[in-house]
Design an enzyme around this catalytic site. Structure first.
Site, PDB file in Angstrom:
ATOM      1  N   HIS A  27      -2.131   7.670   6.982  1.00  0.00           N
ATOM      2  CA  HIS A  27      -1.086   8.475   6.327  1.00  0.00           C
ATOM      3  C   HIS A  27      -1.648   9.794   5.802  1.00  0.00           C
ATOM      4  CE1 HIS A  27       2.553   6.202   6.447  1.00  0.00           C
ATOM      5  NE2 HIS A  27       2.031   5.123   5.893  1.00  0.00           N
ATOM      6  N   GLN A  34       3.458   9.798   0.701  1.00  0.00           N
ATOM      7  CA  GLN A  34       4.686   9.017   0.884  1.00  0.00           C
ATOM      8  C   GLN A  34       5.648   9.158  -0.292  1.00  0.00           C
ATOM      9  OE1 GLN A  34       2.521   5.203   2.112  1.00  0.00           O
ATOM     10  NE2 GLN A  34       4.375   5.136   3.358  1.00  0.00           N
ATOM     11  N   HIS A  77      -4.640   1.831   7.359  1.00  0.00           N
ATOM     12  CA  HIS A  77      -3.243   2.277   7.464  1.00  0.00           C
ATOM     13  C   HIS A  77      -2.984   3.462   6.517  1.00  0.00           C
ATOM     14  CE1 HIS A  77       1.224   1.349   7.950  1.00  0.00           C
ATOM     15  NE2 HIS A  77       1.214   2.152   6.893  1.00  0.00           N
ATOM     16  N   GLU A  78      -3.428   3.333   5.267  1.00  0.00           N
ATOM     17  CA  GLU A  78      -3.187   4.409   4.287  1.00  0.00           C
ATOM     18  C   GLU A  78      -4.000   5.657   4.618  1.00  0.00           C
ATOM     19  OE1 GLU A  78      -0.627   3.903   2.668  1.00  0.00           O
ATOM     20  OE2 GLU A  78      -0.611   1.728   2.851  1.00  0.00           O
ATOM     21  N   GLY A 138       0.846  -1.188   0.000  1.00  0.00           N
ATOM     22  CA  GLY A 138       0.000   0.000   0.000  1.00  0.00           C
ATOM     23  C   GLY A 138       0.879   1.236   0.000  1.00  0.00           C
ATOM     24  N   CYS A 164       5.754  -0.276   7.666  1.00  0.00           N
ATOM     25  CA  CYS A 164       5.420   0.932   6.905  1.00  0.00           C
ATOM     26  C   CYS A 164       6.628   1.344   6.081  1.00  0.00           C
ATOM     27  CB  CYS A 164       5.045   2.040   7.889  1.00  0.00           C
ATOM     28  SG  CYS A 164       4.656   3.588   7.076  1.00  0.00           S
ATOM     29  N   LEU A 165       6.409   1.655   4.806  1.00  0.00           N
ATOM     30  CA  LEU A 165       7.517   2.039   3.930  1.00  0.00           C
ATOM     31  C   LEU A 165       8.195   3.331   4.399  1.00  0.00           C
ATOM     32  CD1 LEU A 165       6.016   1.257   0.403  1.00  0.00           C
ATOM     33  CD2 LEU A 165       7.686  -0.101   1.677  1.00  0.00           C
TER      34      LEU A 165
HETATM   35 NI    NI Z   1       2.743   3.166   5.884  1.00  0.00          NI
END
Ligand code: NI
Length: 183
Positions: free
Chosen positions: A139, A50, A135-136, A45, A93-94
């Site tokens: 963000h 991001q 989660h997204e 995702g 998480c990226l």
């Molecule tokens: Ni994340």
């Protein structure tokens, strides 16, 4: 194809509430950029902020984990309702490389969003997709998984968080230096 660097913890864009997406003529290219960047980083995702874009836009692709699921694009999303039993699941998480945390979230989420054709939808999601969406959506509101755990759990990652913050500041500084020479 354009692969963008993933913005890490410490960059102010990840603390912003992202603005509406209006220029749908850009969606095709943006979508490709988001997916390329996410696949390169091996995530499932990715939210637009991001990769440094202040837009209410995110993608999810869990087709490697759940048969029959396809890549999703969600635009101008808003959570209408969260419900169902709360469960714990380990999330990474990226934007927080090296950190994974047990996160408590409700099982189901009702999301209002636009698809690429500008149509509005209201749909309920659960399972891994429901979790990825939550989660997204965090963000896009400037919330990280480290904000969703207790101080005691977060403290274990203090060193990593400080390091990420330091590197993000360095990166921003070198970017603004570079921009100083653009005429
Ligand atoms: Ni994340």
């Amino acid at each position: 194809m354009a692969v963008f660097d993933i913005v890490h913890y410490g960059d102010p864009i990840l603390r912003k509430k992202c603005g509406s997406f209006t220029d749908f003529s850009r969606i095709e290219k943006l979508k490709v950029d988001l997916f390329d960047s996410m696949y390169e980083a091996e995530g499932i995702g990715l939210a637009a902020n991001q990769i440094g874009l202040d837009l209410n836009l995110f993608i999810v692709d869990i087709s490697n984990l759940e048969d029959g699921d396809e890549p999703h694009v969600f635009i101008n999303s808003e959570i209408v309702k969260k419900h169902g039993e709360k469960g714990i699941y380990q999330e990474g998480c990226l934007s927080l490389p090296g950190i994974s945390l047990d996160i408590l979230r409700p099982e189901k989420v009702v999301l209002k969003y636009q698809s690429e054709d500008e149509e509005w939808h209201e749909e309920e999601f659960d399972g891994l997709l429901g979790r990825a969406i939550q989660h997204e959506m965090d963000h896009l509101k400037g919330v990280f998984i480290v904000d969703r755990v207790s101080e005691v759990e977060r403290i274990q990652y203090n060193t990593e968080l400080k390091e990420l913050e330091k590197n993000s500041k360095k990166r921003l500084k070198s970017q603004s230096n570079k921009m100083g020479f653009v005429l």
